[in-house]
Design an enzyme around this catalytic site. Structure first.
Site, short mmCIF file in Angstrom:
data_model
loop_
_atom_site.label_atom_id
_atom_site.label_comp_id
_atom_site.label_asym_id
_atom_site.label_seq_id
_atom_site.Cartn_x
_atom_site.Cartn_y
_atom_site.Cartn_z
N ASP A 228 43.07 45.55 48.43
CA ASP A 228 43.15 44.88 47.14
C ASP A 228 43.88 45.82 46.17
O ASP A 228 43.94 47.03 46.41
CB ASP A 228 41.74 44.64 46.57
CG ASP A 228 40.78 44.10 47.62
OD1 ASP A 228 41.18 43.18 48.36
OD2 ASP A 228 39.63 44.60 47.69
N ASP A 271 38.57 42.59 43.89
CA ASP A 271 37.42 42.14 44.67
C ASP A 271 36.16 42.90 44.25
O ASP A 271 36.19 44.13 44.11
CB ASP A 271 37.66 42.32 46.17
CG ASP A 271 38.54 41.22 46.74
OD1 ASP A 271 38.98 40.34 45.97
OD2 ASP A 271 38.81 41.25 47.97
N ARG A 321 40.38 31.48 44.97
CA ARG A 321 39.44 32.55 44.62
C ARG A 321 39.66 33.05 43.18
O ARG A 321 39.97 34.21 42.97
CB ARG A 321 39.54 33.73 45.59
CG ARG A 321 39.29 33.35 47.04
CD ARG A 321 39.30 34.56 47.94
NE ARG A 321 39.09 34.17 49.35
CZ ARG A 321 39.11 35.00 50.37
NH1 ARG A 321 39.32 36.29 50.16
NH2 ARG A 321 38.91 34.58 51.60
CA CA Z 1 39.24 42.79 49.65
#
Ligand code: CA
Ligand code: CA
Length: 447
Positions: A228, A271, A321
């Site tokens: 990420d 995240d 998301r």
């Molecule tokens: Ca991740």
């Protein structure tokens, strides 16, 4: 006329923000040596205002505001950033000012590193990997294992050591205004640490050189990546404010296809997983990305945690998301969702509530293009909740959950087990948000 009252409300908010800053300056005056002249607190020493989302809970989020001069750094290269971060277990307050764009893929002498540099010496090659795990011969029942998978993992580890930056507790990491401050190709991590502030940074092009094939992921298998732009794992009291996130220039539409599936080199933008808790994500811009934000990494991530506030963020050209919410008490207010397809990123849904997530979505503004389906703005597994009101679709008050539930058999639940109270800055109408957030979000706005 709407404009004058809008300006009045902006002025009122600014007055409140300054008051909060002055209060913070007074509280910290004994240690803020660099601000002894009682100026309003500078960008680097600012702390999360009172009641500003879940990160304001308890002792609040102050990051490195108490740093002494020996722990106040200005960095412009990867090597300087690594040195300033120090040891992940050192809890001494520190302020790290990033000047300009730091390229994670550079060695200590400033030389650019490529995927080939990370693969060197591991025996990994994409062509050998593709040959070894071709579903036509390897099948689809088990994960890759053996020589090439070991080599891929080794190469991935080499890249990880280069591009992962571990943020210790009590740290403020902030971009210097006017310098296009940010990190490209990197993965900033706060793991099992408390009290972190991340502000005014442009995160771009975080890419995994070595995606892993998983033939068991979904009906057709998937290529999965590791990094990420920002990862919170078991992190508490985190304030992510005025940052920008984008895949550019490595847009997904340019990705290769192997085994009939997109060779996805990105993971999340931001995240929040593995028992992370008390997080405020505010005035960020998320653009040109697929799997934008996880809250909880699995349906059993943790109980009683994953409490997150998301407000005044812009989500544009993101596929899904935004966020994917699990388990926690999550307040999503005053965001703008632009669901137009941008740069090939075609939105699937905005908010997913699953694994009994307790989401309150309040006074957000969705911009939906002609032909777009309101029933597809949400998603869920039938156990998640989304309460809240005041959401607008193209300016019209819309009960998104009712529209979703009318079109889906796995209903989203409409009641939650909590009432948000840490709601500083909550605007009672979403009407002006598209105009307001166009100029007040993302990196480069703060002075
Ligand atoms: Ca991740
Ligand atoms: Ca891509």
């Amino acid at each position: 006329m709407a404009a004058p009252s809008h300006r009045r409300s902006l002025r009122k908010r600014r007055t409140l923000a300054v008051s909060a800053a002055v209060v913070a300056a007074g509280v910290g005056a004994g240690v803020l040596v660099m601000n002894a002249n009682a100026d309003p607190v500078d960008l680097y020493h600012q702390t999360l205002p009172a009641k500003d989302g879940w990160a304001a809970s308890g002792a609040g989020t102050t990051g490195g505001a108490k740093a002494d001069s020996a722990h106040t750094f200005t960095v412009a290269t990867r090597a300087q950033l690594v040195k300033a971060l120090g040891s992940a277990s050192d809890t001494t307050p520190r302020i790290i000012r990033i000047k300009g764009t730091i390229d994670a893929d550079t060695d200590d002498s400033g030389k650019k590193l490529t995927c080939a540099n990370y693969a060197a010496g591991t025996g990994y090659s994409l062509s050998a990997y593709l040959k070894a795990y071709d579903p036509a011969t390897y099948g689809r029942s088990k994960l890759p294992s053996g020589t090439q998978e070991k080599a891929r993992a080794a190469a991935q580890q080499k890249q990880a050591r280069q591009i992962e930056f571990k943020v210790p507790a009590n740290t403020t990491i902030v971009g210097v205004p006017g310098t296009k401050a940010g990190i490209t190709g990197g993965n900033l991590q706060a793991k099992s640490v408390d009290n972190v502030i991340i502000r005014n940074l442009a995160f771009s092009a975080t890419e995994d050189c070595f995606p892993q094939w998983d033939p068991t992921d979904g009906d057709q298998g998937n290529w999965n990546s590791q990094y990420d732009a920002v990862t919170l794992r078991g992190a508490t009291h985190v304030w992510a404010d005025h940052n920008s996130f984008t895949d550019a220039p490595g847009l997904d539409r340019n990705d290769a296809t192997y085994y009939g599936r997109q060779y996805q080199i990105h993971d999340g933008d931001l995240d929040i997983t593995n028992g992370s808790d008390l997080v405020t994500v505010e005035r960020n811009r998320f653009t040109d990305h697929d799997k934008t934000m996880l809250i909880g990494s699995s349906d059993t991530d943790s109980t009683g945690k994953l409490r997150v506030s998301l407000h005044h963020n812009v989500w544009k050209g993101v596929v899904q998301r935004a966020p994917l919410s699990r388990i926690g008490q999550i307040h999503i207010y005053n965001n703008v969702y632009d669901t137009t397809t941008v740069d090939g990123y075609a939105p699937l849904y905005s908010i997913n509530s699953r694994a009994r997530a307790q989401v309150v979505a309040q006074n957000n503004f969705w911009q939906v293009p002609s032909g777009g389906k309101v029933a597809k703005l949400l998603s869920g597994d039938g156990t998640g909740s989304i309460a809240g009101s005041g959401n607008l679709v193209n300016g019209t008050a819309t009960d998104l959950v009712a529209v979703y539930n009318a079109a889906n058999s796995k209903k989203i639940r409409t009641t939650v087990n909590w009432t948000p109270t840490l709601t500083a800055g909550l605007e009672s109408s979403a009407k002006n948000l598209p105009a307001e957030l166009a100029t007040t979000t993302g990196a480069g706005v703060l002075k």
